[in-house]
Scaffold this motif. Structure first.
Motif, PDB file in Angstrom:
ATOM      1  N   ILE A  20       0.835  -1.203   0.000  1.00 30.63           N
ATOM      2  CA  ILE A  20       0.000   0.000   0.000  1.00 30.63           C
ATOM      3  C   ILE A  20       0.871   1.254   0.000  1.00 30.63           C
ATOM      4  N   ALA A  21       1.966   1.211   0.753  1.00 34.38           N
ATOM      5  CA  ALA A  21       2.881   2.359   0.784  1.00 34.38           C
ATOM      6  C   ALA A  21       3.489   2.622  -0.588  1.00 34.38           C
ATOM      7  N   LEU A  22       3.814   1.556  -1.317  1.00 35.04           N
ATOM      8  CA  LEU A  22       4.352   1.722  -2.673  1.00 35.04           C
ATOM      9  C   LEU A  22       3.339   2.400  -3.584  1.00 35.04           C
ATOM     10  N   GLU A  23       2.073   1.955  -3.519  1.00 35.21           N
ATOM     11  CA  GLU A  23       1.027   2.573  -4.340  1.00 35.21           C
ATOM     12  C   GLU A  23       0.839   4.039  -3.974  1.00 35.21           C
ATOM     13  N   ASP A  24       0.810   4.306  -2.685  1.00 33.61           N
ATOM     14  CA  ASP A  24       0.588   5.689  -2.245  1.00 33.61           C
ATOM     15  C   ASP A  24       1.751   6.600  -2.636  1.00 33.61           C
ATOM     16  N   THR A  25       2.952   6.051  -2.652  1.00 36.53           N
ATOM     17  CA  THR A  25       4.133   6.854  -2.970  1.00 36.53           C
ATOM     18  C   THR A  25       4.262   7.129  -4.459  1.00 36.53           C
ATOM     19  N   TYR A  26       4.058   6.115  -5.282  1.00 42.57           N
ATOM     20  CA  TYR A  26       4.359   6.223  -6.708  1.00 42.57           C
ATOM     21  C   TYR A  26       3.137   6.269  -7.623  1.00 42.57           C
ATOM     22  N   GLY A  27       1.978   5.963  -7.123  1.00 45.34           N
ATOM     23  CA  GLY A  27       0.804   5.893  -7.978  1.00 45.34           C
ATOM     24  C   GLY A  27      -0.044   7.147  -7.929  1.00 45.34           C
ATOM     25  N   ALA A  28      -0.765   7.398  -9.041  1.00 47.03           N
ATOM     26  CA  ALA A  28      -1.735   8.490  -9.054  1.00 47.03           C
ATOM     27  C   ALA A  28      -2.896   8.147  -8.117  1.00 47.03           C
ATOM     28  N   SER A  29      -3.497   9.173  -7.548  1.00 48.17           N
ATOM     29  CA  SER A  29      -4.549   8.961  -6.540  1.00 48.17           C
ATOM     30  C   SER A  29      -5.939   9.022  -7.151  1.00 48.17           C
ATOM     31  N   ASN A  30      -6.128   8.326  -8.267  1.00 42.73           N
ATOM     32  CA  ASN A  30      -7.428   8.372  -8.950  1.00 42.73           C
ATOM     33  C   ASN A  30      -8.345   7.218  -8.561  1.00 42.73           C
ATOM     34  N   TYR A  31      -7.942   6.408  -7.602  1.00 44.88           N
ATOM     35  CA  TYR A  31      -8.807   5.347  -7.073  1.00 44.88           C
ATOM     36  C   TYR A  31      -8.724   5.357  -5.557  1.00 44.88           C
ATOM     37  N   LYS A  32      -9.751   4.817  -4.922  1.00 45.09           N
ATOM     38  CA  LYS A  32      -9.771   4.647  -3.476  1.00 45.09           C
ATOM     39  C   LYS A  32     -10.152   3.204  -3.172  1.00 45.09           C
ATOM     40  N   PRO A  33      -9.222   2.272  -3.390  1.00 43.42           N
ATOM     41  CA  PRO A  33      -9.550   0.855  -3.199  1.00 43.42           C
ATOM     42  C   PRO A  33      -9.633   0.479  -1.727  1.00 43.42           C
ATOM     43  N   LEU A  34     -10.247  -0.654  -1.460  1.00 44.34           N
ATOM     44  CA  LEU A  34     -10.160  -1.222  -0.125  1.00 44.34           C
ATOM     45  C   LEU A  34      -8.712  -1.634   0.130  1.00 44.34           C
ATOM     46  N   ASP A  35      -8.314  -1.641   1.369  1.00 42.81           N
ATOM     47  CA  ASP A  35      -6.919  -1.934   1.697  1.00 42.81           C
ATOM     48  C   ASP A  35      -6.673  -3.434   1.809  1.00 42.81           C
ATOM     49  N   VAL A  36      -6.875  -4.106   0.682  1.00 40.44           N
ATOM     50  CA  VAL A  36      -6.529  -5.513   0.555  1.00 40.44           C
ATOM     51  C   VAL A  36      -5.627  -5.626  -0.673  1.00 40.44           C
ATOM     52  N   VAL A  37      -4.546  -6.387  -0.572  1.00 40.69           N
ATOM     53  CA  VAL A  37      -3.600  -6.533  -1.677  1.00 40.69           C
ATOM     54  C   VAL A  37      -3.690  -7.973  -2.173  1.00 40.69           C
ATOM     55  N   LEU A  38      -4.268  -8.158  -3.335  1.00 39.91           N
ATOM     56  CA  LEU A  38      -4.544  -9.498  -3.854  1.00 39.91           C
ATOM     57  C   LEU A  38      -3.390 -10.001  -4.702  1.00 39.91           C
ATOM     58  N   THR A  39      -3.200 -11.296  -4.667  1.00 41.53           N
ATOM     59  CA  THR A  39      -2.082 -11.884  -5.392  1.00 41.53           C
ATOM     60  C   THR A  39      -2.439 -13.130  -6.177  1.00 41.53           C
ATOM     61  N   ARG A  40      -3.596 -13.724  -5.911  1.00 38.08           N
ATOM     62  CA  ARG A  40      -3.965 -14.959  -6.614  1.00 38.08           C
ATOM     63  C   ARG A  40      -5.480 -15.080  -6.665  1.00 38.08           C
ATOM     64  N   GLY A  41      -5.994 -15.725  -7.707  1.00 39.00           N
ATOM     65  CA  GLY A  41      -7.416 -15.965  -7.808  1.00 39.00           C
ATOM     66  C   GLY A  41      -7.707 -17.304  -8.438  1.00 39.00           C
ATOM     67  N   GLU A  42      -8.815 -17.901  -8.036  1.00 40.25           N
ATOM     68  CA  GLU A  42      -9.264 -19.168  -8.620  1.00 40.25           C
ATOM     69  C   GLU A  42     -10.769 -19.285  -8.431  1.00 40.25           C
ATOM     70  N   GLY A  43     -11.491 -19.377  -9.525  1.00 37.71           N
ATOM     71  CA  GLY A  43     -12.939 -19.479  -9.431  1.00 37.71           C
ATOM     72  C   GLY A  43     -13.542 -18.239  -8.818  1.00 37.71           C
ATOM     73  N   VAL A  44     -14.271 -18.401  -7.714  1.00 37.31           N
ATOM     74  CA  VAL A  44     -14.926 -17.263  -7.063  1.00 37.31           C
ATOM     75  C   VAL A  44     -14.064 -16.672  -5.952  1.00 37.31           C
ATOM     76  N   TYR A  45     -12.881 -17.249  -5.727  1.00 37.94           N
ATOM     77  CA  TYR A  45     -12.058 -16.820  -4.603  1.00 37.94           C
ATOM     78  C   TYR A  45     -10.795 -16.086  -5.055  1.00 37.94           C
ATOM     79  N   VAL A  46     -10.330 -15.185  -4.191  1.00 39.44           N
ATOM     80  CA  VAL A  46      -9.031 -14.520  -4.353  1.00 39.44           C
ATOM     81  C   VAL A  46      -8.306 -14.576  -3.013  1.00 39.44           C
ATOM     82  N   TRP A  47      -6.975 -14.484  -3.066  1.00 38.75           N
ATOM     83  CA  TRP A  47      -6.156 -14.536  -1.859  1.00 38.75           C
ATOM     84  C   TRP A  47      -5.281 -13.290  -1.784  1.00 38.75           C
ATOM     85  N   ASP A  48      -5.065 -12.786  -0.577  1.00 43.74           N
ATOM     86  CA  ASP A  48      -4.195 -11.631  -0.434  1.00 43.74           C
ATOM     87  C   ASP A  48      -2.759 -12.076  -0.134  1.00 43.74           C
TER      88      ASP A  48
END
Length: 412
Positions: A20-48
């Motif tokens: 989250i700190a990396l996004e806040d430091t280097y990314g444009a602030s045009n979104y306000k996502p929930l503070d979950v960082v996802l890394t994998r998905g399968e079917g209806v599920y995702v994992w942080d």
């Protein structure tokens, strides 16, 4: 808990706070996502990145109708990527014609024009409609008008936000292109009054998604179709979010028994693997375009086409559309059983559902955050509306697994 599956070789996994700190430091602030960082998905599920599992109830705004990382779409993508990814439209490829044939047959369309994003599909439709108006209908040069609905959401390009009624989308981006008339969504009388001899098109969402799953009154789309036919106006339906099974039919227009002149699809057209969109049309409208008048470097590339073909195939073969109708009805009924004086309305069609709270009920953002803590990912819109849109592959058992979280959070 598998906490290291996202780590490149020899590099440690970073924590949620570090990402989250990396996004806040280097990314444009045009979104306000929930503070979950996802890394994998399968079917209806995702994992942080910490290894926690969540039920995805947003589906990337319908981009993953087929579920995350569907193996058959993945196989088509990797097979095609190993052979040929892009040719540009300067040359032909062996996937584009097949996608044309299959998508047109599935949607009863005469012609298809491939693009990448949903916004590009909308921009394409606007250009085609204006050109048709000048060359076929005979509207005076520079006078073409397109009627749109209030609270619409068709994308983020400059032309599109110019006819938005959302202050957050418009403010600070003018001046805007002329040629658009805005009428209240669902008001057939206002639509009729706005159409004049210079009107070339009416652009609508069959169900307004970003506005909060706003379903028009019965008969509205039929009346819009009749008015367009009577006045010789193109009816454009933006099915980028509602189409390809989301509402329990292939296209949401089917619920009202209408057919658009231009239908726009995207998002789930690739099952979330690749940006693919399309403008579907009857022959008279699409054939106003001549070589060199419109295009896209990546539109219609063989990788995109192979992915889209596989995405359409599994949508039909695995009865995801029928499942959306059945499970959507079950989920909607279950949500409506929740007793809460915070809830103003629960509405939906298929697996496109919204829970609208009273304005003074604390806002839907807090509910989205509370659901996240219980393993459910949703997203608020317009402050007081929570959208619930899981992948179309979700089962009744998975719905039952999620319902306790909704029952705990929504009553407040």
């Amino acid at each position: 808990m598998d906490k290291a599956f996202n780590a490149p070789s020899g590099r440690p996994v970073r924590s949620t706070k570090e990402y989250i700190a990396l996004e806040d430091t280097y990314g444009a602030s045009n979104y306000k996502p929930l503070d979950v960082v996802l890394t994998r998905g399968e079917g209806v599920y995702v994992w942080d990145v910490e290894g926690r599992r969540y039920l995805d109830c947003l589906s990337s705004y319908s981009a993953v109708n087929q579920g995350h990382c569907h193996p058959k779409i993945l196989a088509a993508m990797t097979e095609q990527a190993a052979k040929l990814s892009i040719t540009s439209r300067a040359f032909r490829n062996d996937q584009l014609g097949l996608l044309y044939e299959e998508l047109c047959a599935l949607t009863h369309s005469h012609k298809m024009l491939p693009m990448n994003s949903g916004a590009e599909a909308v921009e394409t439709a606007l250009k085609v409609a204006r050109k048709w108006g000048y060359e076929v209908k005979g509207v005076p040069a520079g006078a073409a008008e397109i009627v749109v609905a209030s609270e619409n959401f068709h994308g983020r390009t400059l032309a599109i936000v110019g006819f938005s009624t959302d202050p957050g989308s418009r403010a600070g981006f003018g001046p805007f292109a002329p040629g658009f008339r805005i009428v209240p969504f669902g008001d057939a009388a206002a639509l009729e009054a706005a159409i004049n001899p210079n009107t070339v098109a009416v652009l609508l969402e069959p169900i307004q998604g970003e506005a909060g799953v706003i379903i028009p009154p019965p008969g509205y789309l039929k009346r819009a179709r009749a008015l367009c036919t009577e006045q010789r106006v193109i009816l454009i339906l933006d099915e980028i979010q509602t189409g390809l099974g989301r509402t329990g039919t292939l296209l949401a227009e089917e619920h009202d028994g209408v057919e658009a002149d231009l239908t726009l699809v995207g998002k789930a057209l690739s099952g979330g693997f690749y940006p693919v969109s399309a403008v579907l049309s009857n022959r008279e409208v699409m054939e106003v375009l001549k070589p060199g008048e419109h295009g896209s470097t990546f539109g219609g590339n063989p990788l995109a086409c192979a992915v889209a073909r596989a995405a359409l195939r599994v949508l039909i073969e695995e009865d995801m559309i029928g499942n959306a109708a059945r499970i959507g009805a079950y989920l909607l009924a279950a949500l409506k059983n929740i007793r809460s004086n915070r809830i103003k309305e629960i509405r939906g069609r298929g697996l496109m559902i919204a829970v609208e709270l009273y304005p003074d009920a604390g806002g839907a953002r807090a509910d989205a955050e509370a659901l996240m803590q219980r393993g459910i990912l949703c997203k608020e819109t317009h402050g007081s509306i929570l959208r619930i849109m899981p992948p179309l592959v979700i089962t009744r058992d998975q719905i039952d697994e999620a319902l306790p979280a909704f029952n705990a959070v929504l009553p407040g």
